[in-house]
Design a protein around this motif. Structure first.
Motif, PDB file in Angstrom:
ATOM      1  N   ALA A 190      -6.352  48.752  44.426  1.00 47.32           N
ATOM      2  CA  ALA A 190      -5.600  47.730  44.066  1.00 47.32           C
ATOM      3  C   ALA A 190      -6.023  46.401  44.665  1.00 47.32           C
ATOM      4  O   ALA A 190      -6.002  45.346  43.989  1.00 47.32           O
ATOM      5  N   LEU A 191      -6.647  46.583  45.866  1.00 47.82           N
ATOM      6  CA  LEU A 191      -7.231  45.381  46.352  1.00 47.82           C
ATOM      7  C   LEU A 191      -8.425  45.213  45.984  1.00 47.82           C
ATOM      8  O   LEU A 191      -8.733  43.826  45.988  1.00 47.82           O
ATOM      9  N   VAL A 192      -9.285  45.946  45.576  1.00 47.15           N
ATOM     10  CA  VAL A 192     -10.724  45.619  45.228  1.00 47.15           C
ATOM     11  C   VAL A 192     -10.944  45.285  43.981  1.00 47.15           C
ATOM     12  O   VAL A 192     -11.755  44.374  43.765  1.00 47.15           O
ATOM     13  N   ALA A 193     -10.338  46.083  43.154  1.00 44.53           N
ATOM     14  CA  ALA A 193     -10.373  45.786  41.726  1.00 44.53           C
ATOM     15  C   ALA A 193     -10.290  44.163  41.264  1.00 44.53           C
ATOM     16  O   ALA A 193     -11.337  43.591  40.569  1.00 44.53           O
ATOM     17  N   PRO A 194      -9.433  43.069  41.755  1.00 41.41           N
ATOM     18  CA  PRO A 194      -9.587  41.906  41.458  1.00 41.41           C
ATOM     19  C   PRO A 194     -10.595  41.135  42.155  1.00 41.41           C
ATOM     20  O   PRO A 194     -10.999  40.085  41.992  1.00 41.41           O
ATOM     21  N   THR A 195     -11.225  41.782  43.306  1.00 43.82           N
ATOM     22  CA  THR A 195     -12.028  40.808  43.991  1.00 43.82           C
ATOM     23  C   THR A 195     -13.451  40.764  43.680  1.00 43.82           C
ATOM     24  O   THR A 195     -14.092  39.655  43.938  1.00 43.82           O
ATOM     25  N   ILE A 196     -13.787  41.601  42.585  1.00 47.88           N
ATOM     26  CA  ILE A 196     -15.241  41.770  42.104  1.00 47.88           C
ATOM     27  C   ILE A 196     -15.606  40.329  41.324  1.00 47.88           C
ATOM     28  O   ILE A 196     -16.425  39.595  41.721  1.00 47.88           O
ATOM     29  N   PRO A 197     -14.739  40.043  40.673  1.00 48.90           N
ATOM     30  CA  PRO A 197     -14.984  38.737  39.769  1.00 48.90           C
ATOM     31  C   PRO A 197     -14.670  37.447  40.504  1.00 48.90           C
ATOM     32  O   PRO A 197     -15.190  36.516  40.632  1.00 48.90           O
ATOM     33  N   LEU A 198     -13.431  37.779  41.449  1.00 49.65           N
ATOM     34  CA  LEU A 198     -13.131  36.476  42.393  1.00 49.65           C
ATOM     35  C   LEU A 198     -14.303  36.133  43.525  1.00 49.65           C
ATOM     36  O   LEU A 198     -14.558  34.801  43.457  1.00 49.65           O
ATOM     37  N   LEU A 199     -14.787  37.137  43.787  1.00 50.62           N
ATOM     38  CA  LEU A 199     -16.159  36.967  44.868  1.00 50.62           C
ATOM     39  C   LEU A 199     -17.084  36.172  44.151  1.00 50.62           C
ATOM     40  O   LEU A 199     -17.748  35.175  44.633  1.00 50.62           O
ATOM     41  N   ILE A 200     -17.588  36.742  42.951  1.00 50.07           N
ATOM     42  CA  ILE A 200     -18.753  35.974  42.250  1.00 50.07           C
ATOM     43  C   ILE A 200     -18.464  34.552  41.999  1.00 50.07           C
ATOM     44  O   ILE A 200     -19.084  33.283  42.121  1.00 50.07           O
ATOM     45  N   ILE A 201     -17.022  34.206  41.659  1.00 49.11           N
ATOM     46  CA  ILE A 201     -16.548  32.827  41.157  1.00 49.11           C
ATOM     47  C   ILE A 201     -16.552  31.990  42.536  1.00 49.11           C
ATOM     48  O   ILE A 201     -16.895  30.799  42.358  1.00 49.11           O
ATOM     49  N   LEU A 202     -16.149  32.541  43.852  1.00 46.53           N
ATOM     50  CA  LEU A 202     -15.796  31.836  44.801  1.00 46.53           C
ATOM     51  C   LEU A 202     -17.198  31.478  45.440  1.00 46.53           C
ATOM     52  O   LEU A 202     -17.649  30.181  45.936  1.00 46.53           O
ATOM     53  N   TYR A 203     -18.236  32.350  45.157  1.00 46.14           N
ATOM     54  CA  TYR A 203     -19.744  31.945  45.714  1.00 46.14           C
ATOM     55  C   TYR A 203     -20.037  30.855  44.921  1.00 46.14           C
ATOM     56  O   TYR A 203     -20.756  30.024  45.410  1.00 46.14           O
ATOM     57  N   TYR A 204     -20.113  30.997  43.713  1.00 48.71           N
ATOM     58  CA  TYR A 204     -20.495  29.864  42.725  1.00 48.71           C
ATOM     59  C   TYR A 204     -19.866  28.480  42.923  1.00 48.71           C
ATOM     60  O   TYR A 204     -20.376  27.638  43.321  1.00 48.71           O
ATOM     61  N   LEU A 205     -18.537  28.600  43.229  1.00 45.32           N
ATOM     62  CA  LEU A 205     -17.693  27.481  43.493  1.00 45.32           C
ATOM     63  C   LEU A 205     -18.302  26.594  44.821  1.00 45.32           C
ATOM     64  O   LEU A 205     -18.388  25.394  45.080  1.00 45.32           O
ATOM     65  N   GLU A 206     -18.411  27.460  45.815  1.00 39.57           N
ATOM     66  CA  GLU A 206     -18.854  26.951  47.337  1.00 39.57           C
ATOM     67  C   GLU A 206     -20.303  26.529  47.114  1.00 39.57           C
ATOM     68  O   GLU A 206     -20.890  25.451  47.771  1.00 39.57           O
ATOM     69  N   TYR A 207     -21.188  27.235  46.269  1.00 41.97           N
ATOM     70  CA  TYR A 207     -22.782  26.773  46.029  1.00 41.97           C
ATOM     71  C   TYR A 207     -22.806  25.342  45.391  1.00 41.97           C
ATOM     72  O   TYR A 207     -23.621  24.515  45.693  1.00 41.97           O
ATOM     73  N   ILE A 208     -21.977  25.158  44.302  1.00 46.33           N
ATOM     74  CA  ILE A 208     -21.790  23.966  43.731  1.00 46.33           C
ATOM     75  C   ILE A 208     -21.514  22.690  44.494  1.00 46.33           C
ATOM     76  O   ILE A 208     -21.630  21.566  44.127  1.00 46.33           O
ATOM     77  N   LYS A 209     -20.676  22.808  45.641  1.00 49.53           N
ATOM     78  CA  LYS A 209     -20.083  22.047  46.540  1.00 49.53           C
ATOM     79  C   LYS A 209     -21.452  21.551  47.442  1.00 49.53           C
ATOM     80  O   LYS A 209     -21.040  20.761  48.446  1.00 49.53           O
ATOM     81  N   ASP A 210     -22.422  22.098  47.389  1.00 54.88           N
ATOM     82  CA  ASP A 210     -23.769  21.905  48.021  1.00 54.88           C
ATOM     83  C   ASP A 210     -23.604  22.501  49.606  1.00 54.88           C
ATOM     84  O   ASP A 210     -24.134  21.772  50.473  1.00 54.88           O
TER      85      ASP A 210
END
Length: 99
Positions: A16-36
């Protein structure tokens, strides 16, 4: 021998905890990266160690000619532990990367 990890109490919580984190981690890495922002090296190392443990566990299923699987029900108990610890390290590595 299959372990049926997701039929245990801990396995159900983990799924229940891991299933939603897969796409969430990818999105969060991308959002942090575009903030330089530059990720912390130790966080990335921890994430890659977790990825290695995760892949080691998944390759144990692929060796048995099951190319697609969800969770760790088809793994033995040792590989289920690698799978679980791998996910924990990848999630912890994310938070350490951007702190």
């Amino acid at each position: 021998m299959e372990y049926k990890y997701t039929q245990t109490f801990i396995g159900k919580i983990h799924a229940a905890l891991v299933a939603p984190t897969i796409p969430l981690l990818i999105i969060l890495y991308y959002l942090e990266y575009i903030k330089d922002k530059e990720p912390n090296l130790w966080g990335l190392i921890i994430s890659f160690i977790g990825l290695g443990l995760f892949l080691k566990a998944k390759f144990s299923i692929i060796k048995n000619k099951k190319l697609i699987s969800f969770g760790c029900d088809l793994m033995d108990q040792k590989n289920s532990l690698f799978y679980f610890v791998g996910w924990l390290l990848m999630i912890a590595g994310y938070f350490l990367s951007w702190s």
